[in-house]
Design a protein around this motif. Structure first.
Motif, PDB file in Angstrom:
ATOM      1  N   GLU A 296       4.412  44.086  74.835  1.00  0.00           N
ATOM      2  CA  GLU A 296       3.147  43.519  75.026  1.00  0.00           C
ATOM      3  C   GLU A 296       2.217  44.921  75.419  1.00  0.00           C
ATOM      4  O   GLU A 296       1.000  44.676  75.119  1.00  0.00           O
ATOM      5  N   GLY A 297       2.814  45.957  75.982  1.00  0.00           N
ATOM      6  CA  GLY A 297       1.985  47.212  76.104  1.00  0.00           C
ATOM      7  C   GLY A 297       1.416  47.811  75.018  1.00  0.00           C
ATOM      8  O   GLY A 297       0.571  48.639  75.089  1.00  0.00           O
ATOM      9  N   PHE A 298       1.963  47.596  73.873  1.00  0.00           N
ATOM     10  CA  PHE A 298       1.736  48.154  72.589  1.00  0.00           C
ATOM     11  C   PHE A 298       0.317  47.609  71.646  1.00  0.00           C
ATOM     12  O   PHE A 298      -0.351  48.269  71.296  1.00  0.00           O
ATOM     13  N   ALA A 299      -0.028  46.177  72.263  1.00  0.00           N
ATOM     14  CA  ALA A 299      -0.972  45.571  71.371  1.00  0.00           C
ATOM     15  C   ALA A 299      -2.183  46.291  71.965  1.00  0.00           C
ATOM     16  O   ALA A 299      -3.114  46.603  71.106  1.00  0.00           O
TER      17      ALA A 299
ATOM     18  N   GLU B 114      -7.513  55.933  76.807  1.00  0.00           N
ATOM     19  CA  GLU B 114      -6.976  56.469  78.006  1.00  0.00           C
ATOM     20  C   GLU B 114      -6.408  55.190  78.716  1.00  0.00           C
ATOM     21  O   GLU B 114      -5.094  55.462  79.307  1.00  0.00           O
ATOM     22  N   ARG B 115      -6.910  54.322  78.861  1.00  0.00           N
ATOM     23  CA  ARG B 115      -6.436  52.858  79.851  1.00  0.00           C
ATOM     24  C   ARG B 115      -5.269  52.425  79.136  1.00  0.00           C
ATOM     25  O   ARG B 115      -4.096  52.115  79.824  1.00  0.00           O
ATOM     26  N   ALA B 116      -5.120  52.432  77.887  1.00  0.00           N
ATOM     27  CA  ALA B 116      -4.170  51.618  77.270  1.00  0.00           C
ATOM     28  C   ALA B 116      -2.850  52.650  77.108  1.00  0.00           C
ATOM     29  O   ALA B 116      -1.696  51.896  77.288  1.00  0.00           O
ATOM     30  N   THR B 117      -3.046  53.813  76.930  1.00  0.00           N
ATOM     31  CA  THR B 117      -1.926  54.973  76.899  1.00  0.00           C
ATOM     32  C   THR B 117      -1.365  55.024  78.323  1.00  0.00           C
ATOM     33  O   THR B 117       0.007  54.932  78.234  1.00  0.00           O
TER      34      THR B 117
ATOM     35  N   ALA C  50       5.726  50.374  81.631  1.00  0.00           N
ATOM     36  CA  ALA C  50       6.904  49.821  81.371  1.00  0.00           C
ATOM     37  C   ALA C  50       8.391  50.730  81.308  1.00  0.00           C
ATOM     38  O   ALA C  50       9.229  50.384  82.101  1.00  0.00           O
ATOM     39  N   PRO C  51       8.104  51.692  80.466  1.00  0.00           N
ATOM     40  CA  PRO C  51       9.194  52.755  80.507  1.00  0.00           C
ATOM     41  C   PRO C  51       9.509  53.345  81.807  1.00  0.00           C
ATOM     42  O   PRO C  51      10.604  53.628  81.977  1.00  0.00           O
ATOM     43  N   LEU C  52       8.520  53.672  82.423  1.00  0.00           N
ATOM     44  CA  LEU C  52       8.594  54.296  83.914  1.00  0.00           C
ATOM     45  C   LEU C  52       9.287  53.164  84.685  1.00  0.00           C
ATOM     46  O   LEU C  52      10.325  53.484  85.477  1.00  0.00           O
ATOM     47  N   ALA C  53       9.271  51.868  84.598  1.00  0.00           N
ATOM     48  CA  ALA C  53       9.634  50.993  85.589  1.00  0.00           C
ATOM     49  C   ALA C  53      11.206  50.856  84.853  1.00  0.00           C
ATOM     50  O   ALA C  53      12.272  50.724  85.806  1.00  0.00           O
ATOM     51  N   MET C  54      11.508  50.907  83.736  1.00  0.00           N
ATOM     52  CA  MET C  54      12.716  50.851  83.189  1.00  0.00           C
ATOM     53  C   MET C  54      13.658  51.999  83.644  1.00  0.00           C
ATOM     54  O   MET C  54      14.906  51.710  84.123  1.00  0.00           O
ATOM     55  N   VAL C  55      13.015  53.134  83.972  1.00  0.00           N
ATOM     56  CA  VAL C  55      13.776  54.422  84.576  1.00  0.00           C
ATOM     57  C   VAL C  55      14.236  54.017  86.068  1.00  0.00           C
ATOM     58  O   VAL C  55      15.288  54.113  86.326  1.00  0.00           O
TER      59      VAL C  55
END
Length: 211
Positions: A84-87, A107-110, A116-121
């Motif tokens: 979802e974060g990619f859209a 900037e906001r989207a990046t 999400a990957p930080l939460a995965m960590v």
């Protein structure tokens, strides 16, 4: 997003991952691998509960299984959240370069795409801790599954961190990028060695019994 990638079969998910499509990608794969590692922690506990030999730790094992299931479900959610974060990121890149709103939108989207990957960590670090504790309490017959879980989570940690850094590298706000990267690095530097030590310890024990 109407389609849920986590509802695809294993074959369908891998087909999508192999296709020329932006999602699912490395982040979704990392979350799924981490979820599988957490699932092995739950499996080790499930086979230990109810065995008279482990009655003294049954309550602890049940609690560990509950926590591992929480981690597993959260990582499954993150497969979807990463997609979802990619859209918004794709939409921001599609804004014409001469549009003054483009830089702020990117900037906001990046920054959002790094979350999400930080939460995965973070969830993978929880899984490492749970696997360590499960390895001390579960049936010896499940030791190899604990080790496999540790190795899967270790791989997911590394893969998720790559997806953090690929986004922070594009941020114009370098102070914010540094803060996100520092949080990620601190966790990776502590928990990757812990996962590796756990797997190595189990392997040494297994190989020692075969000599």
């Amino acid at each position: 997003m109407d389609e849920r990638y986590t509802e695809l079969s294993c074959e369908e998910f891998s087909d999508r991952l192999a296709a020329r499509e932006s999602v699912p990608g490395g982040g979704g794969a990392a979350a799924l691998v981490g979820a599988l590692g957490a699932a092995l922690c739950s499996m080790a506990g499930a086979f230990t509960v109810g065995k008279p030999r482990y009655a003294s730790v049954e309550g602890e094992v049940r609690a560990l299984v509950d926590e591992a299931e929480d981690v597993r479900y959260r990582l499954i959610e993150l497969v979807e959240e990463d997609a979802e974060g990619f859209a918004p990121l794709a939409a921001a890149y599609a804004i014409p370069r001469d549009d003054p709103s483009r830089a702020e939108a990117l900037e906001r989207a990046t920054e959002a795409a790094a979350m999400a990957p930080l939460a995965m960590v973070g969830e993978c670090c929880r899984a490492v801790s749970l696997l360590e504790r499960m390895g001390e309490r579960c049936s010896r017959l499940l030791a190899s599954d604990v080790a496999c879980g540790a190795l899967l989570v270790r791989a997911a940690l590394g893969a998720a961190s790559v997806n953090v850094y690929v986004n922070t590298a594009s941020l114009a706000d370098r102070a914010q990028a540094a803060a996100i990267e520092s949080a990620c690095e601190e966790l990776v530097e502590e928990y990757v060695p812990r996962a590796e030590r756990l797997a190595d310890s189990v392997l040494e024990g297994i190989r020692g019994r075969s000599r």
